[in-house]
Design an enzyme around this catalytic site. Structure first.
Site, PDB file in Angstrom:
ATOM      1  N   SER B  15       1.214  -1.250  -0.044  1.00 53.76           N
ATOM      2  CA  SER B  15      -0.240   0.004   0.026  1.00 53.76           C
ATOM      3  C   SER B  15       1.229   1.461   0.102  1.00 53.76           C
ATOM      4  O   SER B  15       1.925   0.830  -0.784  1.00 53.76           O
ATOM      5  CB  SER B  15      -0.680  -0.143   1.023  1.00 53.76           C
ATOM      6  OG  SER B  15      -1.360   0.852   0.841  1.00 53.76           O
ATOM      7  N   HIS B  42      -2.740  -1.119  -3.387  1.00 57.00           N
ATOM      8  CA  HIS B  42      -4.114   0.264  -2.724  1.00 57.00           C
ATOM      9  C   HIS B  42      -3.157   1.176  -4.109  1.00 57.00           C
ATOM     10  O   HIS B  42      -2.361   1.493  -4.242  1.00 57.00           O
ATOM     11  CB  HIS B  42      -4.107   0.302  -1.714  1.00 57.00           C
ATOM     12  CG  HIS B  42      -4.773  -1.101  -0.344  1.00 57.00           C
ATOM     13  ND1 HIS B  42      -4.235  -0.280   0.461  1.00 57.00           N
ATOM     14  CD2 HIS B  42      -5.245  -1.736  -1.142  1.00 57.00           C
ATOM     15  CE1 HIS B  42      -4.598  -1.645   0.779  1.00 57.00           C
ATOM     16  NE2 HIS B  42      -5.188  -2.082   0.146  1.00 57.00           N
ATOM     17  N   ASP B 135      -4.716  -4.281   5.693  1.00 59.41           N
ATOM     18  CA  ASP B 135      -5.524  -5.497   4.466  1.00 59.41           C
ATOM     19  C   ASP B 135      -3.817  -6.256   4.132  1.00 59.41           C
ATOM     20  O   ASP B 135      -3.005  -5.395   3.751  1.00 59.41           O
ATOM     21  CB  ASP B 135      -5.627  -4.359   3.426  1.00 59.41           C
ATOM     22  CG  ASP B 135      -6.365  -5.446   2.139  1.00 59.41           C
ATOM     23  OD1 ASP B 135      -7.291  -6.301   2.681  1.00 59.41           O
ATOM     24  OD2 ASP B 135      -6.506  -4.609   0.941  1.00 59.41           O
TER      25      ASP B 135
END
Lengths: 285, 191
Positions: B15, B42, B135
């Site tokens: 991310s 992401h 995540d």
């Protein structure tokens, strides 16, 4: 404790039972997505697969709820704005010569793309001569689509997307957002105006069963991010319906990362975001 | 450890700050790296284009944003397209989905890792990089639980180490490595 089922074969047995006891047939959904969706249902309802099986056999209202949870209903206003802009400026203007325009939204969910498209058609002066059919498997989703009321919080990109698609031309007069939408309830509800709603025929229809004999031929079929949940056999069958029900030169509009499979690669020509029906064979798309 | 035949895929999740790390790893990869690389990062929903082009500028293997049902092959990196979840289907194809966000993310790294764990079992290598949320941690644990190999980027080398620390809290990975070491490790798999 976990309610998850690790074995896809057991899930397939369940799908056969569901098919037997309800009008719903998920047997040809793609393995990994149906596996995940059923497991989500089991966890959310804290049910074992046997318990789910029992409830499915005995409780038809429960089945309606389950079906809504199994199917993916996410949709957005002008999802992938660059594609809508291409349709608006590049592909749809040529439809102005047609006497009438038949449009089908297959798998319309809660209707955001139906209304997105109706805005394009209206701006191009095409909406009045359009017959628009929007179908979905799920009657709850159709009801929401017909209502045309959306929670702003979950549709927060709507104004940005609207402007980037409709007001992308710096030299043209700006179209105001409130031409098509009104806010209510402290701006938390966005309501679609009547002009976009009254021309749409919302109908329940199951792509798996494919009975569209009552449908006319269409100039445009939207089916965005629906076929991705099906296995290739079912995809091919549905692509055949689409091909049969498109006018020559008609446009099929799929999701951003969907392609055609197998035989139908040769029956459409890909042009930007649009697959154009051809009856001649060709070997590229 | 000359076990390149063992792995059916390398899965990388990251991310905040991970673009440059992935770019570095891909730039050091052997051009004949035989194992498919699947990348889930992401990204901002409005920044749709540019990421795949950016990675391709330096990568030694071709990076693509796959279509749904695309077959997974070696010498190629697959980047999860913007606004879709990327799953690995049992028949070694890509499955894309627009279902609800997970951990406020679509693509969700947990989904990609978990599907790889179920499809490839012990024959997958999962790598988690720098990032500002959780995540990916539980998905990487799924790979660990199925006896796949796991690498966590050394938190000290991360721009933001929330993601790597979340993973370290859940299980003990096979390796904790800096980006340079990760690239070296991958290349020695391919020897």
């Amino acid at each position: 404790m976990t309610y998850k089922v690790d074995n896809i074969a057991e899930i397939k047995t369940y799908l056969k039972e569901l098919k037997k006891y309800s009008p719903y047939d998920f047997c040809e959904y793609s393995d990994s997505s149906i596996y995940r969706r059923i497991n989500k249902v089991l966890e959310d309802h804290r049910l074992s697969l046997d318990e789910l099986m029992d409830k499915t056999r005995s409780d038809s209202l429960f089945v309606e709820d389950i079906v809504q949870e199994i199917t993916v209903n996410t949709t957005e206003f002008f999802r992938d704005p660059e594609i809508w802009r291409d349709l608006y400026t590049g592909y749809f203007p040529s439809l102005k010569n047609k006497k009438e325009l038949n449009v089908w939204h297959a798998g319309c969910s809660s209707g955001q793309e139906v209304y997105s498209n109706n805005i394009l058609l209206n701006e191009l002066g095409l909406l009045e001569k359009s017959n628009i059919v929007a179908t979905d498997l799920n009657s709850k989703m159709l009801k929401a689509a017909k209502k045309g009321e959306y929670n702003h919080r979950y549709n927060h990109k709507i104004i940005d997307n609207f402007n980037s698609v409709i007001n992308g031309n710096a030299f043209a007069d700006k179209v105001r957002f409130d031409k098509y939408f009104e806010f209510s309830g402290d701006n938390d509800i966005i309501r679609v105006k009547k002009i976009l709603k009254s021309c749409v025929d919302f109908r329940r229809h199951d792509l798996v069963k494919g009975d569209i004999s009552s449908f006319q031929k269409f100039d445009i079929i939207f089916c965005r991010n629906v076929l991705i949940y099906f296995n290739t056999n079912l995809q091919t069958r549905i692509l055949k319906y689409f091909h049969d029900h498109l006018t020559n030169g008609g446009m099929l509009i799929l999701g951003n990362h969907e392609g055609l499979t197998g035989f139908f690669k040769t029956k459409f020509i890909k042009n930007g975001p649009v697959f154009i029906k051809t009856n001649a064979f060709h070997f590229q798309y | 450890m000359n076990d390149n035949k063992r792995y059916k895929a390398v899965i990388i999740g990251g991310s905040a700050g991970s673009f440059s790390v992935v770019s570095k790893i891909l730039s050091k990869l052997d051009p004949d790296f035989p194992v498919p690389v699947i990348i889930c990062l992401h990204r901002l929903k409005h920044v749709r284009s540019g990421l795949v082009e950016g990675l391709n500028m330096k990568s030694k293997i071709k990076v693509v944003e796959p279509n749904d049902k695309e077959r997974i092959t070696g010498k190629r990196a697959y980047l999860a397209p913007s606004n879709y979840h990327l799953f690995i289907e049992y028949d070694n194809t890509i499955h894309l989905s627009t279902e609800e966000t997970l951990n406020h993310s679509r693509p969700s790294i947990d989904y990609t890792f978990s599907s790889a764990a179920y499809t490839y079992r012990d024959k997958v290598l999962g790598i988690i990089l720098t990032g500002a949320n959780k995540d990916g941690a539980s998905g990487l644990k799924d790979i660990h639980d199925k006896n796949g190999t796991t690498i966590i980027q050394d938190p000290d080398s991360c721009d933001i180490n929330t993601m790597t620390k979340a993973a370290l809290k859940l299980f003990e990975p096979d390796h904790v490595m800096t980006p340079e070491k990760i690239a070296e490790y991958l290349n020695q798999l391919a020897v």
